[in-house]
Design a protein around this motif. Structure first.
Motif, PDB file in Angstrom:
ATOM      1  N   PRO A   1       0.818  -1.229   0.000  1.00 13.00           N
ATOM      2  CA  PRO A   1       0.000   0.000   0.000  1.00 13.00           C
ATOM      3  C   PRO A   1       0.845   1.269   0.000  1.00 13.00           C
ATOM      4  CG  PRO A   1       0.075  -0.911   2.204  1.00 13.00           C
ATOM      5  CD  PRO A   1       0.829  -1.884   1.323  1.00 13.00           C
ATOM      6  N   THR A   2       1.621   1.460  -1.055  1.00 12.17           N
ATOM      7  CA  THR A   2       2.471   2.644  -1.172  1.00 12.17           C
ATOM      8  C   THR A   2       1.746   3.829  -1.800  1.00 12.17           C
ATOM      9  OG1 THR A   2       3.307   1.709  -3.242  1.00 12.17           O
ATOM     10  CG2 THR A   2       4.624   1.316  -1.271  1.00 12.17           C
ATOM     11  N   GLY A   3       0.594   3.580  -2.417  1.00 11.79           N
ATOM     12  CA  GLY A   3      -0.182   4.654  -3.015  1.00 11.79           C
ATOM     13  C   GLY A   3      -1.036   5.364  -1.971  1.00 11.79           C
ATOM     14  N   ASN A   4      -1.478   6.554  -2.301  1.00 10.96           N
ATOM     15  CA  ASN A   4      -2.296   7.351  -1.385  1.00 10.96           C
ATOM     16  C   ASN A   4      -3.766   7.172  -1.746  1.00 10.96           C
ATOM     17  OD1 ASN A   4      -3.564   9.324   0.173  1.00 10.96           O
ATOM     18  ND2 ASN A   4      -1.829  10.739   0.001  1.00 10.96           N
ATOM     19  N   GLU A   5      -4.506   6.486  -0.850  1.00  8.51           N
ATOM     20  CA  GLU A   5      -5.928   6.225  -1.126  1.00  8.51           C
ATOM     21  C   GLU A   5      -6.764   7.500  -1.103  1.00  8.51           C
ATOM     22  OE1 GLU A   5      -5.366   6.012   3.300  1.00  8.51           O
ATOM     23  OE2 GLU A   5      -4.307   5.228   1.547  1.00  8.51           O
ATOM     24  N   LEU A   6      -6.247   8.578  -0.521  1.00 10.09           N
ATOM     25  CA  LEU A   6      -6.990   9.844  -0.512  1.00 10.09           C
ATOM     26  C   LEU A   6      -7.224  10.374  -1.917  1.00 10.09           C
ATOM     27  CD1 LEU A   6      -5.221  11.709   2.445  1.00 10.09           C
ATOM     28  CD2 LEU A   6      -7.403  10.476   2.493  1.00 10.09           C
ATOM     29  N   PHE A   7      -6.344   9.980  -2.856  1.00 12.90           N
ATOM     30  CA  PHE A   7      -6.447  10.450  -4.231  1.00 12.90           C
ATOM     31  C   PHE A   7      -6.720   9.303  -5.208  1.00 12.90           C
ATOM     32  CE2 PHE A   7      -3.346  13.252  -2.041  1.00 12.90           C
ATOM     33  CZ  PHE A   7      -4.143  14.393  -1.975  1.00 12.90           C
ATOM     34  N   GLY A   8      -7.175   8.160  -4.691  1.00 10.22           N
ATOM     35  CA  GLY A   8      -7.520   7.038  -5.551  1.00 10.22           C
ATOM     36  C   GLY A   8      -6.335   6.340  -6.175  1.00 10.22           C
TER      37      GLY A   8
END
Length: 276
Positions: free
Chosen positions: A128-135
């Motif tokens: 989970p290296t991506g930012n879920e706040l921005f999809g």
């Protein structure tokens, strides 16, 4: 629109095939599909670097990926990783950023690029290296399975099939709400080797995925793309093979109206092992 794109690509292919009809035999292109996987692991001592960029006009979304594939002692085992950069327009304050990283292992269970049938199942760890706040990610660690199968229908016509599933037990949305999400995918590709170093492609990809809309509550989505494209190779005496490509992804069914452009670039070359 779909028919017109396919006709244009096949016309270009036939013209280039005639130009190269008298050329000497060249190394053929094999493991260079755009939206799916062929069931061919890397040969011993050969590494591949893959760049892929896709832009969708209707949604204004784009993604860029970099994958590096390494054989592990032999062609039977392959390690790779995938880095993602993306921008999803449907999220407030959306901007360019990194997505989730995939760490992949693939087993050459049957055949190879030299056999008529090849099978190479893959398992991936999604970090989970991506930012879920921005999809740009699931917001949680996941696992993915995919089964690529490749089969030579005719000497100049090869088919590839993929089927897989994704599980993220604790996915999270931009509001911090969590739920377990699953997805399934299927894909089919046809490759016509008009010349060993110039191919025409037709890929079809279906994804069925979930997103978190509340705590322990998800919503399911479907998207289908058909993508005609071409790829060609530049082969060098050193063993380096450079394969550029371009395709036109087009949404059908639940994704009807979507159109895009895809650019592909692969660099494959021998490397020196520690034993050397």
């Amino acid at each position: 629109m779909i028919v017109r794109s396919i006709v244009c690509l096949f016309g270009l292919l036939c013209y280039c095939s005639e130009l190269g009809g008298q050329s000497t035999p060249k190394p053929k292109i094999q493991d260079n599909s755009f939206l799916l996987e062929e069931a061919y692991n890397q040969e011993p001592g050969v590494v591949q670097h893959i760049f892929n960029f896709t832009y969708l006009f209707e949604s204004n979304d784009w993604s860029a990926t970099f994958t590096q594939e390494w054989p592990v002692k032999s062609q039977r085992h392959q390690f790779s990783y995938t880095l993602v950069g993306t921008s999803i327009s449907g999220f407030a304050n959306s901007s360019l950023g990194f997505g989730d990283i995939a760490i992949n292992y693939r087993l050459q269970a049957m055949g190879s690029g030299e056999t008529r049938l090849a099978i190479a199942p893959r398992v991936s760890l999604l970090l989970p290296t991506g930012n879920e706040l921005f999809g740009r990610g699931y917001g949680g660690t996941g696992i993915q399975f995919n089964l690529p199968v490749s089969y030579e229908l005719l000497p100049k016509l090869v088919a590839h099939w993929n089927a897989g599933t994704t599980l993220v037990p604790n996915a999270k949305n931009e509001f911090g709400q969590k739920a377990s999400v699953t997805g399934v995918n299927a894909a089919q590709g046809l490759i016509w080797l008009a010349r060993p170093d110039f191919n025409v492609m037709l890929e079809t990809v279906w994804n069925n995925s979930q997103s978190v809309i509340a705590t322990d509550l998800t919503e399911r989505f479907n998207d289908v793309l058909i993508s005609p494209g071409v790829r060609w190779a530049h082969n060098f005496k050193s063993g380096l093979q450079i394969v550029p490509g371009v395709a036109v992804p087009i949404g059908i069914g639940p994704t009807s109206g979507e159109k895009g452009i895809l650019f592909y670039l692969s660099l494959e070359h021998p490397f020196r092992t520690l034993a050397e």
